[in-house]
Design a protein around this motif. Sequence first.
Motif, PDB file in Angstrom:
ATOM      1  N   LYS A  96      48.578  46.009  46.305  1.00  0.00           N
ATOM      2  CA  LYS A  96      48.495  46.208  44.858  1.00  0.00           C
ATOM      3  C   LYS A  96      47.627  45.109  44.234  1.00  0.00           C
ATOM      4  N   MET A  97      47.801  43.877  44.687  1.00  0.00           N
ATOM      5  CA  MET A  97      46.991  42.762  44.176  1.00  0.00           C
ATOM      6  C   MET A  97      45.516  42.946  44.543  1.00  0.00           C
ATOM      7  N   ALA A  98      45.259  43.416  45.757  1.00  0.00           N
ATOM      8  CA  ALA A  98      43.873  43.670  46.170  1.00  0.00           C
ATOM      9  C   ALA A  98      43.254  44.753  45.292  1.00  0.00           C
ATOM     10  N   ALA A  99      44.040  45.777  44.953  1.00  0.00           N
ATOM     11  CA  ALA A  99      43.541  46.843  44.064  1.00  0.00           C
ATOM     12  C   ALA A  99      43.201  46.274  42.689  1.00  0.00           C
ATOM     13  N   VAL A 100      44.018  45.348  42.203  1.00  0.00           N
ATOM     14  CA  VAL A 100      43.746  44.698  40.919  1.00  0.00           C
ATOM     15  C   VAL A 100      42.426  43.942  40.995  1.00  0.00           C
ATOM     16  N   MET A 101      42.213  43.199  42.086  1.00  0.00           N
ATOM     17  CA  MET A 101      40.991  42.408  42.223  1.00  0.00           C
ATOM     18  C   MET A 101      39.748  43.307  42.351  1.00  0.00           C
ATOM     19  N   ILE A 102      39.887  44.417  43.058  1.00  0.00           N
ATOM     20  CA  ILE A 102      38.782  45.374  43.180  1.00  0.00           C
ATOM     21  C   ILE A 102      38.425  45.933  41.799  1.00  0.00           C
ATOM     22  N   LEU A 103      39.450  46.405  41.077  1.00  0.00           N
ATOM     23  CA  LEU A 103      39.208  47.008  39.773  1.00  0.00           C
ATOM     24  C   LEU A 103      38.694  45.974  38.776  1.00  0.00           C
ATOM     25  N   GLN A 104      39.265  44.769  38.787  1.00  0.00           N
ATOM     26  CA  GLN A 104      38.820  43.739  37.839  1.00  0.00           C
ATOM     27  C   GLN A 104      37.370  43.347  38.101  1.00  0.00           C
ATOM     28  N   GLY A 105      36.993  43.272  39.378  1.00  0.00           N
ATOM     29  CA  GLY A 105      35.600  42.982  39.709  1.00  0.00           C
ATOM     30  C   GLY A 105      34.670  44.036  39.142  1.00  0.00           C
ATOM     31  N   TYR A 106      35.063  45.285  39.251  1.00  0.00           N
ATOM     32  CA  TYR A 106      34.254  46.379  38.700  1.00  0.00           C
ATOM     33  C   TYR A 106      34.183  46.276  37.173  1.00  0.00           C
ATOM     34  N   LEU A 107      35.337  46.081  36.525  1.00  0.00           N
ATOM     35  CA  LEU A 107      35.367  45.984  35.063  1.00  0.00           C
ATOM     36  C   LEU A 107      34.509  44.823  34.564  1.00  0.00           C
ATOM     37  N   ASP A 108      34.591  43.684  35.251  1.00  0.00           N
ATOM     38  CA  ASP A 108      33.798  42.510  34.866  1.00  0.00           C
ATOM     39  C   ASP A 108      32.305  42.793  34.971  1.00  0.00           C
ATOM     40  N   SER A 109      31.917  43.630  35.919  1.00  0.00           N
ATOM     41  CA  SER A 109      30.491  43.932  36.103  1.00  0.00           C
ATOM     42  C   SER A 109      29.935  44.789  34.953  1.00  0.00           C
ATOM     43  N   LEU A 110      30.831  45.447  34.218  1.00  0.00           N
ATOM     44  CA  LEU A 110      30.406  46.311  33.115  1.00  0.00           C
ATOM     45  C   LEU A 110      30.169  45.531  31.827  1.00  0.00           C
ATOM     46  N   ASN A 111      30.790  44.369  31.733  1.00  0.00           N
ATOM     47  CA  ASN A 111      30.702  43.587  30.483  1.00  0.00           C
ATOM     48  C   ASN A 111      29.727  42.438  30.575  1.00  0.00           C
TER      49      ASN A 111
END
Length: 138
Positions: free
Chosen positions: A123-138
């Motif tokens: 679950k934590m790895a999924a958070v890090m994957i998604l957060q990395g993607y979200l950060d790349s958009l901003n």
Amino acid sequence: MRILGLDLGTKTLGVALSDEMGWTAQGIETIKINEAEGDYGLDRLSELMKDYNVEKIVLGFPKNMNGTIGPRGEASQTFAKLLETAYNVPVVLWDERLTTMAAEKMLIAADVSRQKRKKVIDKMAAVMILQGYLDSLN
């Protein structure tokens, strides 16, 4: 728009979800799966997709350190196609090199016991994957 982040393993699927603004990722749950038998927890994923009105999926894409795609990367590519067909939403493959290791280090730093880490690492790895993607958009 909500985005679902997934970390695919052979026995578990880590799940994270973005906030409605697409700024932050929160861990939702870890779904038990059986990749060998083709059981990817799609029933539970369907519920999450509907409950949160998910419009995109970001799936961890484990490349080798030299950038090549190994067996786990191929498994993610196959799963991405399955998700696109099942839910008719775009699936983004996101480079997840070292996310599980980073998640484990974070949990160790937070003094989480080994037994508890095992339950939440995906679950934590999924958070890090998604957060990395979200950060790349901003």
